[in-house]
Design an enzyme around this catalytic site. Structure first.
Site, mmCIF file in Angstrom:
data_model
loop_
_atom_site.group_PDB
_atom_site.id
_atom_site.type_symbol
_atom_site.label_atom_id
_atom_site.label_comp_id
_atom_site.label_asym_id
_atom_site.label_seq_id
_atom_site.Cartn_x
_atom_site.Cartn_y
_atom_site.Cartn_z
ATOM 1 C CE LYS A 1 80.862 7.572 -22.283
ATOM 2 N NZ LYS A 1 82.164 7.689 -22.981
ATOM 3 C CB CYS B 1 81.196 11.469 -23.951
ATOM 4 S SG CYS B 1 81.875 11.829 -25.577
ATOM 5 C CD GLU C 1 84.466 10.729 -22.191
ATOM 6 O OE1 GLU C 1 84.327 11.283 -23.293
ATOM 7 O OE2 GLU C 1 83.949 9.631 -21.905
HETATM 8 O O1 LIG Z 1 78.911 9.469 -29.608
HETATM 9 C C1 LIG Z 1 79.956 9.731 -30.197
HETATM 10 O O2 LIG Z 1 79.990 9.879 -31.428
HETATM 11 C C2 LIG Z 1 81.238 9.876 -29.463
HETATM 12 C C3 LIG Z 1 81.135 9.423 -28.047
HETATM 13 C C4 LIG Z 1 82.419 9.424 -27.352
HETATM 14 O O3 LIG Z 1 83.432 9.820 -27.872
HETATM 15 C C5 LIG Z 1 82.480 8.994 -25.959
HETATM 16 O O4 LIG Z 1 81.485 8.563 -25.403
HETATM 17 O O5 LIG Z 1 83.560 9.086 -25.398
#
Ligand SMILES: O=C(O)CCC(=O)C(=O)O
Length: 303
Positions: free
Chosen positions: A139, A180, A56
Site C-alpha cells: 500500500k 484501499c 484488505e
Molecule cells: O479512504 C478512506 O476513506 C478509507 C481508506 C481505508 O479504509 C483504508 O485505506 O484502509
C-alpha cells in the site's frame, strides 16, 4: 514485465466479501480458504471465475496495533525468482496451495508484511493458477485521517508506505493494483491504465463514515477517467469488531456503470468483464488519444 499488455479477453471475476475475520489467524485463513473454494464453484447462473479476489487485511483484525502482531515475513522481491515452498508466511502458503488446488488466479487480499529491514507494510499478494506468487503490492498511501467525532485512523503509527507501482499480467488482461486509500490518488490508477492495464482491482476496507459518500464515487471516477474496469473488494461489516468496514464490494465498467455490487454482509460477488465495453468507451469518447501532455505532464512517464 513485458511492455505490451495481454490482449483483453472476456473473463469472470469473483470478489469474496469475507466475514468472520477475528483474532484467530488460523481460523481466518481456514475461513478464507473455505470461501475461495465456494467462489470457485461459480455463481448460481453458472459463471465460473477466472480470478478470485479477497479483501484488505483478511487474516487479522484491522487496526494499527494489530499489524505488528500479525505481520508475516514473505521474502518476495520484485524481479527475483521466488520459491513459495521456502516462504515463512502461513498466509502465502495457504493461498498458494488453494490457488493451485482450484487452478484459478487469486488476488489474495492484503496481509501485514514484515520486510527484511523490519518495516511493516500492508501488502497485496497475487497467485497464478499454478500457485506461484507472481507479484505483491505494498500500500503506497497510508490511511491517516482524522474526522473529529467520526473516525481517526493512523496506519503510519506502525506501517510504512510502499514505494513501487505494480500490476500483473494474466492471459486475459493486465490488472493494475492498489489498496484501499490508494484509490483517492488518481495518479496510481492513471499510471496503471497508461501502462496498459485494462482493469484495476484494489482490495479495500472503507468505513461507515467515508464509505457512504466516497466508496462508489471514487471507483466510478477512476473507471471513467481511465476508461478501465475498476473493482474493490471489502470485508463484510462486523459490528463487534473495532473497525466497521463499509462492505459494498463493487465492480464498475469503463463507462462508469456499476456492473455488480453487494450489501455489507458476507457475500460473493460475480461479474463478467467484457472487453467490448472497454473498446466502445475508448472509441466513443477518445480521451486516451486527446490528452494534452504539452499543457500538463504525463504522470506515467518515467515510472
Ligand atoms: O479512504 C478512506 O476513506 C478509507 C481508506 C481505508 O479504509 C483504508 O485505506 O484502509
Amino acid at each position: 514485465m513485458s511492455a505490451q499488455p495481454p490482449t483483453f479477453k472476456p473473463f469472470n471475476l469473483a470478489l469474496v466479501q469475507l466475514g468472520q475475520i477475528g483474532a484467530d489467524k488460523a481460523a481466518n485463513l481456514e475461513h478464507a480458504k473455505e470461501m475461495i473454494l465456494k467462489a470457485s464453484q461459480g455463481s448460481s447462473t453458472g459463471q465460473k471465475p477466472d480470478l478470485i479476489v479477497l479483501p484488505e487485511c483478511f487474516n487479522s483484525p484491522y487496526g494499527h496495533v494489530h499489524f505488528p502482531v500479525y505481520a508475516e515475513t514473505i521474502g518476495f522481491e520484485h524481479g527475483k525468482e521466488f520459491d513459495v515452498e521456502k516462504t515463512e508466511s502461513d498466509s502465502v502458503k495457504v493461498l498458494s496451495s488453494t490457488a493451485k488446488e482450484i487452478g484459478t488466479w487469486l488476488l489474495g487480499g492484503t496481509i501485514p508484511e514484515k520486510a527484511s529491514d523490519g518495516k511493516i507494510y500492508n501488502t497485496a499478494i497475487v497467485f497464478s493458477p499454478k500457485g506461484e506468487l507472481v507479484t505483491t503490492h505494498r500500500k503506497v498511501h497510508l490511511f491517516d485521517i482524522d474526522i473529529p467525532g467520526k473516525i481517526t485512523f493512523k496506519e503510519s503509527e506502525t506501517l510504512t508506505g510502499g514505494s513501487s507501482h505494480n500490476w500483473f499480467d494474466t492471459p486475459f488482461a493486465r490488472i493494475g493494483l492498489g489498496i484501499c486509500y490508494d484509490v483517492r490518488f488518481p495518479e496510481l490508477a492513471a499510471v496503471s491504465a497508461r501502462k496498459g492495464a485494462q482493469v484495476c482491482i484494489y482490495p479495500g476496507a472503507f468505513n461507515t463514515t467515508t464509505g457512504p459518500l466516497h466508496w462508489e464515487l471514487l471507483q466510478r471516477a477512476r473507471a471513467v477517467d481511465n476508461q478501465i474496469y475498476f473493482a474493490m473488494c471489502s470485508p463484510a461489516r462486523d459490528l463487534t469488531a473495532g473497525y466497521h468496514a463499509w462492505g459494498h464490494s463493487l465492480v464498475v465498467d469503463p463507462m462508469g456503470a456499476v456492473v455488480a455490487k453487494t450489501e455489507h454482509e458476507e457475500d460473493i460477488l460475480y461479474a463478467h468483464i467484457d472487453p467490448e465495453i472497454f473498446t466502445q468507451a475508448r472509441a466513443g469518447i477518445p480521451v486516451t488519444t486527446q490528452r494534452r501532455f504539452d499543457v500538463y505532464p504525463d504522470v506515467s512517464k518515467d515510472v
